[in-house]
Scaffold this motif. Structure first.
Motif, PDB file in Angstrom:
ATOM      1  N   TRP A  15       8.278   0.162  -1.479  1.00  0.00           N
ATOM      2  CA  TRP A  15       7.212   1.069  -1.056  1.00  0.00           C
ATOM      3  C   TRP A  15       7.729   2.477  -1.233  1.00  0.00           C
ATOM      4  O   TRP A  15       8.676   2.851  -0.555  1.00  0.00           O
ATOM      5  N   PHE A  35       6.971   8.732  -0.244  1.00  0.00           N
ATOM      6  CA  PHE A  35       7.685   7.455  -0.375  1.00  0.00           C
ATOM      7  C   PHE A  35       7.855   7.036  -1.832  1.00  0.00           C
ATOM      8  O   PHE A  35       8.423   5.982  -2.104  1.00  0.00           O
ATOM      9  N   ASN A  64      -2.513  -7.097   5.364  1.00  0.00           N
ATOM     10  CA  ASN A  64      -1.279  -6.319   5.459  1.00  0.00           C
ATOM     11  C   ASN A  64      -1.011  -5.905   6.898  1.00  0.00           C
ATOM     12  O   ASN A  64      -1.885  -5.341   7.568  1.00  0.00           O
ATOM     13  N   GLU A  65       0.182  -6.197   7.345  1.00  0.00           N
ATOM     14  CA  GLU A  65       0.656  -5.773   8.673  1.00  0.00           C
ATOM     15  C   GLU A  65      -0.394  -5.976   9.772  1.00  0.00           C
ATOM     16  O   GLU A  65      -0.843  -5.019  10.410  1.00  0.00           O
ATOM     17  N   ARG A 120      -3.168   5.616  13.725  1.00  0.00           N
ATOM     18  CA  ARG A 120      -2.054   5.446  12.805  1.00  0.00           C
ATOM     19  C   ARG A 120      -0.995   6.524  13.008  1.00  0.00           C
ATOM     20  O   ARG A 120       0.187   6.262  12.989  1.00  0.00           O
ATOM     21  N   TRP A 122      11.399   8.516  11.384  1.00  0.00           N
ATOM     22  CA  TRP A 122      12.087   7.266  11.677  1.00  0.00           C
ATOM     23  C   TRP A 122      13.578   7.433  11.426  1.00  0.00           C
ATOM     24  O   TRP A 122      13.996   8.215  10.576  1.00  0.00           O
ATOM     25  N   GLU A 146       7.363  -4.673   1.137  1.00  0.00           N
ATOM     26  CA  GLU A 146       7.532  -3.221   1.310  1.00  0.00           C
ATOM     27  C   GLU A 146       8.915  -2.932   1.886  1.00  0.00           C
ATOM     28  O   GLU A 146       9.381  -3.631   2.792  1.00  0.00           O
ATOM     29  N   HIS A 173      -5.720  -4.029   3.353  1.00  0.00           N
ATOM     30  CA  HIS A 173      -4.581  -3.167   3.664  1.00  0.00           C
ATOM     31  C   HIS A 173      -5.071  -2.008   4.541  1.00  0.00           C
ATOM     32  O   HIS A 173      -5.387  -0.927   4.061  1.00  0.00           O
ATOM     33  N   PHE A 174      -5.198  -2.278   5.814  1.00  0.00           N
ATOM     34  CA  PHE A 174      -5.579  -1.331   6.873  1.00  0.00           C
ATOM     35  C   PHE A 174      -7.055  -0.907   6.877  1.00  0.00           C
ATOM     36  O   PHE A 174      -7.619  -0.694   7.934  1.00  0.00           O
ATOM     37  N   GLU A 198      -0.264   9.065   3.189  1.00  0.00           N
ATOM     38  CA  GLU A 198       0.445   8.341   4.237  1.00  0.00           C
ATOM     39  C   GLU A 198      -0.358   8.409   5.543  1.00  0.00           C
ATOM     40  O   GLU A 198       0.059   9.015   6.523  1.00  0.00           O
ATOM     41  N   TRP A 199      -1.550   7.825   5.509  1.00  0.00           N
ATOM     42  CA  TRP A 199      -2.370   7.638   6.705  1.00  0.00           C
ATOM     43  C   TRP A 199      -2.469   8.889   7.567  1.00  0.00           C
ATOM     44  O   TRP A 199      -1.999   8.909   8.696  1.00  0.00           O
ATOM     45  N   GLN A 244      -4.626   4.403  -0.189  1.00  0.00           N
ATOM     46  CA  GLN A 244      -3.582   5.413  -0.276  1.00  0.00           C
ATOM     47  C   GLN A 244      -3.460   6.033  -1.669  1.00  0.00           C
ATOM     48  O   GLN A 244      -2.870   7.107  -1.809  1.00  0.00           O
ATOM     49  N   GLN A 277       8.200  -6.525   5.531  1.00  0.00           N
ATOM     50  CA  GLN A 277       8.113  -5.076   5.317  1.00  0.00           C
ATOM     51  C   GLN A 277       8.988  -4.432   6.382  1.00  0.00           C
ATOM     52  O   GLN A 277       8.807  -4.676   7.572  1.00  0.00           O
ATOM     53  N   TYR A 305      11.460  -0.879   7.499  1.00  0.00           N
ATOM     54  CA  TYR A 305      11.843   0.522   7.271  1.00  0.00           C
ATOM     55  C   TYR A 305      12.881   1.030   8.265  1.00  0.00           C
ATOM     56  O   TYR A 305      13.699   1.862   7.939  1.00  0.00           O
TER      57      TYR A 305
HETATM   58  C1  BGC Z   1       2.155   0.246   5.365  1.00  0.00           C
HETATM   59  C2  BGC Z   1       1.949   1.296   4.322  1.00  0.00           C
HETATM   60  C3  BGC Z   1       2.599   2.592   4.766  1.00  0.00           C
HETATM   61  C4  BGC Z   1       4.077   2.353   4.915  1.00  0.00           C
HETATM   62  C5  BGC Z   1       4.872   3.571   5.345  1.00  0.00           C
HETATM   63  C6  BGC Z   1       3.473   0.288   6.071  1.00  0.00           C
HETATM   64  O1  BGC Z   1       3.213   0.396   7.431  1.00  0.00           O
HETATM   65  O2  BGC Z   1       1.802  -1.032   4.903  1.00  0.00           O
HETATM   66  O3  BGC Z   1       0.582   1.431   4.092  1.00  0.00           O
HETATM   67  O4  BGC Z   1       2.334   3.646   3.917  1.00  0.00           O
HETATM   68  O5  BGC Z   1       4.326   1.330   5.842  1.00  0.00           O
HETATM   69  O6  BGC Z   1       4.446   4.034   6.593  1.00  0.00           O
END
Ligand code: BGC
Length: 397
Positions: free
Chosen positions: A343, A358, A158-159, A171, A278, A305, A115-116, A350-351, A21, A252, A254
């Protein structure tokens, strides 16, 4: 007048990034391939990203200058092992310089190994569906361990829950209410890979080891508790259960997701949403922390995160403040939380798009010039003082 909440003096305060990223030109990864596929699968490719591959000293200096004491970043498997079994010593040395840079600046390095993104060769040969995925990942982890001798915190994957869902979708779909079904084979392989990595690291380095799981604060619509449990288990709890016995669990969080009879519901009309679509819901962090603590059987928590995609930086401060209030309440209730890593350090890729921002620090996409945002200065002050403060506007009456 101020609300004051204090955190432990040894609390980790930091920010997170992921190699793909921010580094730029991460061309040996499966994601780079996806970004350049035709027809297009993403809105825009990562390209130079934030050029942090070259500018990481500046990034870390900025974070340390703000008063933060930790930096989470990932090392890129595709750079370290660009062909199966072929190790780049120069890339290992690069990441070792990053670790040295963090340590010299007083930033505790928190290093993520995956990480992904995966190497092209790994994805092309089946990726996490490979029956020997744990062997292959374990070998990479052993290689990476050479530079991790004094890194106190290592995140294996990661995740993994999102990785398992990505295996069944893209994604970009994850912003939608419905998360793709996790691939059950990928879930099993990831858990094997994590346990292998934990063993490998345990035998080679003194680091605390864990993985980071996306907490989704599932909320049952009344009467839909069973459906919620059935939806949540393969998407979250199976990965938290696999963290039992780890040194820490990376939380993590959000957002929250409501689950009805037919699955997840879209965000209700009129509710504030972020640039990722979101729901604006700061309590997600406290909820996810409590849930992880419970399901893992009391594994210590490191928030790896938490943050918000917004162009309104004042809203980022509001969100983070309220998330930290919920985190502190969980700590007051006895949950062992070791730190908070926001984060993200930088606005980044952002994928699929650069639109959701962010970062605590913005990055000019042409010149790569960094500019610290007010939220970065605010979080730095929280870190320096160990005190959460939000000025309350005095009423003039
Ligand atoms: C991930 C990050 C991503 C963030 C916001 C998480 O899912 O680890 O890579 O940028 O959330 O979407």
């Amino acid at each position: 007048m101020h609300n004051r909440i204090t955190f432990p003096s040894d609390f980790l305060w930091g920010a997170s990034t992921a190699a793909h990223q921010v580094e730029g030109n991460n061309i040996n990864t499966d994601w780079w391939v996806r970004e350049h596929a035709r027809p297009a699968q993403v809105a825009e490719p990562s390209g130079d990203a934030a050029d942090s591959y070259h500018r990481y000293p500046e990034d870390m200096q900025l974070l340390a200058g703000l008063g933060l004491n930790a930096y989470r970043f990932s090392v890129e498997w595709a750079r370290i092992e660009p062909e199966e079994g072929w190790v780049s010593r120069a890339e290992l040395a690069h990441y070792r310089r990053m670790i040295d840079c963090a340590l010299e600046l007083g930033l505790t390095p928190v290093v993520t190994l995956h990480h992904f993104t995966s190497p092209r060769w790994f994805a092309a040969s089946g990726g996490w569906r490979r029956s020997d995925a744990a062997d292959v990942f374990g070998r990479y982890v052993a290689t990476a361990s050479r530079i991790l001798t004094d890194v106190p915190w290592v995140c294996t994957v990661n995740e993994p829950n999102i990785v398992a869902m990505l295996a069944g979708g893209r994604r970009g779909e994850l912003a939608a209410a419905t998360l793709p079904d996790p691939d059950p084979t990928v879930t099993v392989r990831l858990i094997e890979a994590h346990h292998r990595a934990r063993d490998v690291l345990g035998s080679l380095v003194p680091a605390r080891t864990g993985w980071t799981v996306a907490g989704q604060a599932f909320h049952a619509v009344p009467g839909c508790e069973a459906e919620t449990q059935a939806y949540a288990y393969p998407r979250e709890d199976v990965f938290l259960e696999a963290a039992r016995g780890d040194d820490f669990i990376g939380v993590q969080a959000y957002l929250r997701t409501f689950i009805g009879k037919d699955g997840p519901l879209p965000v209700a009309e009129g509710v504030e949403t972020t640039l990722t679509g979101w729901e604006y819901f700061p309590p997600a962090l406290g909820i996810a922390t409590r849930h992880a603590w419970e399901v893992t059987g009391h594994v210590p928590v490191l928030v790896t995160e938490n943050g918000i995609a917004t162009a309104d930086d004042a809203r980022r401060i509001d969100y983070t403040h309220d998330a930290l209030v919920g985190l502190h309440e969980a700590m007051t209730d006895g949950i062992d939380v070791r730190g908070y890593l926001h984060w993200s350090a930088l606005d980044n890729y952002e994928w699929g798009s650069y639109r959701p921002t962010f970062g605590l620090i913005s990055v000019d996409r042409e010149t790569f010039t960094r500019s610290v945002k007010a939220s970065g200065r605010w979080l730095g002050e929280v870190a320096r003082t160990g005190t959460l403060m939000r000025p309350v506007v005095e009423s003039s009456c």
